[in-house]
Design a protein around this motif. Sequence first.
Motif, PDB file in Angstrom:
ATOM      1  N   UNK A 168     -10.103   7.074  16.569  1.00 60.25           N
ATOM      2  CA  UNK A 168     -10.926   6.004  16.008  1.00 60.25           C
ATOM      3  C   UNK A 168     -10.065   4.811  15.602  1.00 60.25           C
ATOM      4  N   UNK A 169      -8.943   5.091  14.976  1.00 65.31           N
ATOM      5  CA  UNK A 169      -8.048   4.020  14.506  1.00 65.31           C
ATOM      6  C   UNK A 169      -7.444   3.274  15.678  1.00 65.31           C
ATOM      7  N   UNK A 170      -7.047   4.001  16.725  1.00 70.63           N
ATOM      8  CA  UNK A 170      -6.416   3.356  17.880  1.00 70.63           C
ATOM      9  C   UNK A 170      -7.385   2.466  18.640  1.00 70.63           C
ATOM     10  N   UNK A 216       0.828  -1.205   0.000  1.00 72.23           N
ATOM     11  CA  UNK A 216       0.000   0.000   0.000  1.00 72.23           C
ATOM     12  C   UNK A 216       0.863   1.256   0.000  1.00 72.23           C
ATOM     13  N   UNK A 217       1.969   1.226   0.720  1.00 75.68           N
ATOM     14  CA  UNK A 217       2.873   2.384   0.745  1.00 75.68           C
ATOM     15  C   UNK A 217       3.451   2.656  -0.645  1.00 75.68           C
ATOM     16  N   UNK A 272      -3.649   5.478   5.677  1.00 73.24           N
ATOM     17  CA  UNK A 272      -3.135   4.192   6.178  1.00 73.24           C
ATOM     18  C   UNK A 272      -1.716   3.953   5.687  1.00 73.24           C
ATOM     19  N   UNK A 273      -1.463   4.281   4.421  1.00 72.63           N
ATOM     20  CA  UNK A 273      -0.133   4.056   3.861  1.00 72.63           C
ATOM     21  C   UNK A 273       0.914   4.950   4.504  1.00 72.63           C
ATOM     22  N   UNK A 314      -7.178  -3.762   4.471  1.00 78.84           N
ATOM     23  CA  UNK A 314      -6.832  -3.279   5.804  1.00 78.84           C
ATOM     24  C   UNK A 314      -8.106  -2.925   6.575  1.00 78.84           C
ATOM     25  N   UNK A 315      -8.303  -3.509   7.748  1.00 77.24           N
ATOM     26  CA  UNK A 315      -9.544  -3.297   8.513  1.00 77.24           C
ATOM     27  C   UNK A 315      -9.764  -1.851   8.935  1.00 77.24           C
TER      28      UNK A 315
END
Length: 356
Positions: free
Chosen positions: A339-341, A122-123, A230-231, A209-210
């Motif tokens: 939210x992500x954490x 993804x990166x 995300x990347x 990726x969830x």
Amino acid sequence: MDSRKYIGMDVHQASISIAVSDAAGKVLMECIIETKAATVLEFIQGLRGSLWVAFEEGTSAAWLYDLLKPHVAKVVVCDPRKNALLKAGNKNDRVDARKLSDLLRAGLLTPVYHGESGVRTLRELSRSYLAVSKDLTRVMNRLKAIYRSWAIPCAGQQVYAPRHRAAWLEKLREPGVRRRAEQTYQQLDFLMGIRKETRKELLAESRKHPARELLEQIPRLGPIRVALLIALLQTPHRFRTKRQLWNYCGLGLRTRTSGEYRYTGGHLQHARKPPALRGLNVNHNHDLKNLFKSAATRAGTSKDDPLGEFYQNLLASGMEPPMARLTLARKIAAIALKIWKKGERFDPAKLKQQAA
């Protein structure tokens, strides 16, 4: 007896200068090896003890990090912009390797994050997408520059549309200039096709990726921005607080203060002197800053979502639009981190009407 060894590497395209020291700072070995995977591993496997390795961030840093990580106790990729101690005194490959070894042993190196190999694809796709988008912007600017140089107004997006190109090219009477515009249009079409394909691959990879489903709940963070987020971040656990994320994104305020304490009646007291603001921090990830600020700009044009209402409330309180957009960008970044954490869902009711 401490068997730890500190290895400083000054990495170049063809060679790597290496200095190895022990826990007492004594230099045990200095050498130069070829920048080649087999040679580097052969050198590392010839050493005994707990191996700590340091080298500077650069072109080969990601490759060397992945190569060494399974074979040593710790790898530190350091930020060259913060290694002022390397610039002091004499400077050459051998001296730099020895200084890196000493700074690693003293714990004075600022690490650059390398990790989360599961996000590598993804990166790389995000880098391709960002690069082709920047190239596309340059070509679009060059195209408009051609028309402007001949005093032809070309505001808006119509000048790029294929169905209007013949009419626009007719406005260029000089054959050489018209041919140059035609070639620029060819570059534009080619890059548009590449970006479309890269965008498709980027979105397909991001679905693995969830975190994508969680982050797409945030207004104005669409599929592309979420994939890039995300990347670029890889994991939210890199940042203990939202202020650390703001600094990484270039949204952190730089402050200056001195004389913070004074003695009053023989007792030490805080002077409570307000710090002087010096704008935003300059050492940051430019792509992330553009991501959050563009999301804030889009949210600021709408009143149909909670972030748009948040922005309008800031304006109603007397805040200037540039500061309101910055505040909204910081709020979006803080919400995304939380939210992500925590794996929570976006709740508009929790969006407090206060500065981020």
